[in-house]
Scaffold this motif. Structure first.
Motif, PDB file in Angstrom:
ATOM      1  N   GLN A   9      84.643  39.957  15.246  1.00 27.99           N
ATOM      2  CA  GLN A   9      85.272  40.763  16.289  1.00 27.99           C
ATOM      3  C   GLN A   9      84.239  41.581  17.054  1.00 27.99           C
ATOM      4  N   TRP A  10      83.251  42.092  16.345  1.00 28.92           N
ATOM      5  CA  TRP A  10      82.251  42.937  16.982  1.00 28.92           C
ATOM      6  C   TRP A  10      81.032  42.170  17.478  1.00 28.92           C
ATOM      7  N   LEU A  11      80.958  40.880  17.141  1.00 24.09           N
ATOM      8  CA  LEU A  11      79.796  40.095  17.540  1.00 24.09           C
ATOM      9  C   LEU A  11      79.627  40.002  19.055  1.00 24.09           C
ATOM     10  N   PRO A  12      80.690  39.771  19.859  1.00 20.94           N
ATOM     11  CA  PRO A  12      80.507  39.748  21.321  1.00 20.94           C
ATOM     12  C   PRO A  12      79.969  41.063  21.879  1.00 20.94           C
ATOM     13  N   TYR A  13      80.459  42.186  21.345  1.00 20.92           N
ATOM     14  CA  TYR A  13      79.985  43.486  21.818  1.00 20.92           C
ATOM     15  C   TYR A  13      78.515  43.699  21.449  1.00 20.92           C
ATOM     16  N   LEU A  14      78.135  43.195  20.277  1.00 20.72           N
ATOM     17  CA  LEU A  14      76.732  43.293  19.884  1.00 20.72           C
ATOM     18  C   LEU A  14      75.855  42.472  20.819  1.00 20.72           C
ATOM     19  N   GLY A  15      76.327  41.288  21.187  1.00 20.50           N
ATOM     20  CA  GLY A  15      75.574  40.461  22.123  1.00 20.50           C
ATOM     21  C   GLY A  15      75.423  41.129  23.477  1.00 20.50           C
ATOM     22  N   ILE A  16      76.508  41.737  23.966  1.00 22.38           N
ATOM     23  CA  ILE A  16      76.447  42.443  25.249  1.00 22.38           C
ATOM     24  C   ILE A  16      75.461  43.605  25.175  1.00 22.38           C
ATOM     25  N   ALA A  17      75.497  44.341  24.052  1.00 19.68           N
ATOM     26  CA  ALA A  17      74.591  45.478  23.888  1.00 19.68           C
ATOM     27  C   ALA A  17      73.137  45.028  23.885  1.00 19.68           C
ATOM     28  N   LEU A  18      72.857  43.899  23.232  1.00 20.17           N
ATOM     29  CA  LEU A  18      71.485  43.394  23.191  1.00 20.17           C
ATOM     30  C   LEU A  18      71.002  42.972  24.575  1.00 20.17           C
ATOM     31  N   VAL A  19      71.878  42.314  25.342  1.00 21.17           N
ATOM     32  CA  VAL A  19      71.501  41.884  26.683  1.00 21.17           C
ATOM     33  C   VAL A  19      71.255  43.088  27.588  1.00 21.17           C
ATOM     34  N   VAL A  20      72.146  44.098  27.509  1.00 15.18           N
ATOM     35  CA  VAL A  20      71.988  45.301  28.323  1.00 15.18           C
ATOM     36  C   VAL A  20      70.696  46.033  27.956  1.00 15.18           C
ATOM     37  N   ALA A  21      70.427  46.142  26.641  1.00 15.15           N
ATOM     38  CA  ALA A  21      69.200  46.815  26.206  1.00 15.15           C
ATOM     39  C   ALA A  21      67.958  46.066  26.686  1.00 15.15           C
ATOM     40  N   TYR A  22      68.008  44.739  26.636  1.00 12.58           N
ATOM     41  CA  TYR A  22      66.879  43.929  27.094  1.00 12.58           C
ATOM     42  C   TYR A  22      66.633  44.111  28.594  1.00 12.58           C
ATOM     43  N   CYS A  23      67.723  44.186  29.375  1.00 12.80           N
ATOM     44  CA  CYS A  23      67.583  44.333  30.827  1.00 12.80           C
ATOM     45  C   CYS A  23      67.128  45.730  31.222  1.00 12.80           C
ATOM     46  N   LEU A  24      67.587  46.744  30.488  1.00 11.25           N
ATOM     47  CA  LEU A  24      67.278  48.123  30.854  1.00 11.25           C
ATOM     48  C   LEU A  24      65.984  48.639  30.234  1.00 11.25           C
ATOM     49  N   ALA A  25      65.436  47.926  29.254  1.00 13.44           N
ATOM     50  CA  ALA A  25      64.223  48.412  28.573  1.00 13.44           C
ATOM     51  C   ALA A  25      63.056  48.625  29.538  1.00 13.44           C
ATOM     52  N   PRO A  26      62.760  47.692  30.460  1.00 15.07           N
ATOM     53  CA  PRO A  26      61.637  47.957  31.394  1.00 15.07           C
ATOM     54  C   PRO A  26      61.880  49.174  32.283  1.00 15.07           C
ATOM     55  N   PHE A  27      63.138  49.329  32.754  1.00 16.79           N
ATOM     56  CA  PHE A  27      63.448  50.475  33.597  1.00 16.79           C
ATOM     57  C   PHE A  27      63.315  51.780  32.809  1.00 16.79           C
TER      58      PHE A  27
END
Length: 277
Positions: A9-27
């Motif tokens: 149930q929480w796996l999709p949210y974890l995936g979204i969080a990882l993608v968001v963190a990856y995109c925002l890390a350089p900024f």
């Protein structure tokens, strides 16, 4: 609920969080670096300590001329977006509604022109603009920028206009509108979501353009923000002003983020209104 079911149930949210963190890390790292002092600019800590705004004061110092560069970027990107949208709206409407031979080929050629590397057209354009006296002018940056924003805008709007039924114009013409009035009073308002989306894409592309602006200007007063950042100077000859460049990068990025958020709301509102009607 079993542990496996909860994990799924929480796996999709974890995936979204990882993608968001990856995109925002350089900024985020750019933001942290912009808030560091000169002595600890190469620190690897996740938070700036002590907090310093010296880089932002350096960016907006009169010696850098960055405020003028921001204004130049706004003029170039705004004019490029406006001209591209006007031309693309009429072109895309014709491509979506008219039937003629080789239409698919023409549309393919339009989008193919945006795939040429910018570096391949800079040299001939530089020679042409030098001959006609366009160097260090806004049009020397606006016209070449349209070579990649206009085809993209035509392609996006053609797809959007194709999704709109022909009955819309026919109903308006039955009510007494001409073809042009039906386009202006019915189609364009309903196409506002697609036009706003295209405006965002073209504005961002024109705002971030670097090579054309670098090649067509040699006066500091005509440089855009991206060019001005690349020419920031350090305290000494061999020092690279990483902190000032990071701060300037944050300043340049913020208007794009704000614009996207504002236009997203208008797009959603336009789609909802269209569905309600």
């Amino acid at each position: 609920m079993t542990l496996t079911a909860k994990w799924r149930q929480w796996l999709p949210y974890l995936g979204i969080a990882l993608v968001v963190a990856y995109c925002l890390a350089p900024f985020y790292w750019m933001l942290v670096s912009s808030l560091r002092g000169t002595d600890d600019i190469f620190s690897t800590s996740l938070f700036p300590s002590p907090l310093s705004f010296a880089n932002y004061r350096s960016v907006f110092s009169p010696a850098q001329g960055f405020t003028k560069a921001l204004l130049n970027s706004l003029i170039v990107a705004g004019a490029t977006t406006a001209l591209s949208l006007v031309l693309a709206t009429f072109t895309a409407y014709a491509m979506a509604r008219l039937e003629f031979r080789f239409k698919r080929l023409i549309l393919t050629l339009i989008i193919a022109t945006s795939m040429f590397p910018v570096v391949s057209i800079v040299v001939p354009l530089l020679k042409l603009f030098t001959d006609i006296g366009w160097i260090n002018t806004y049009q020397s940056m606006i016209v070449p920028s349209m070579s990649f924003t206009l085809p993209l805008a035509v392609w996006n709007l053609t797809t959007f206009f194709r999704q709109m039924p022909d009955e819309l114009e026919q109903a308006a013409m039955v009510d007494g509108c001409t073809r042009g009035q039906a386009f202006r009073k019915v189609i364009v308002p309903l196409a506002a979501p697609g036009i706003f989306t295209t405006a965002i894409i073209t504005f961002i592309a024109a705002w971030n353009e670097f090579l054309i602006a670098l090649s067509m200007t040699n006066k500091p007063g005509m440089q855009t923000a991206t060019v001005a950042i690349s020419k920031f100077s350090g305290a000494t000859t061999y020092q690279t002003p990483f902190g000032s460049q990071m701060a300037a990068g944050i300043v340049v990025t913020i208007p794009l983020v704000v614009m996207v958020l504002l236009f997203q709301r208008r797009i959603v509102a336009g789609l909802t209104a269209g569905a309600a009607k």
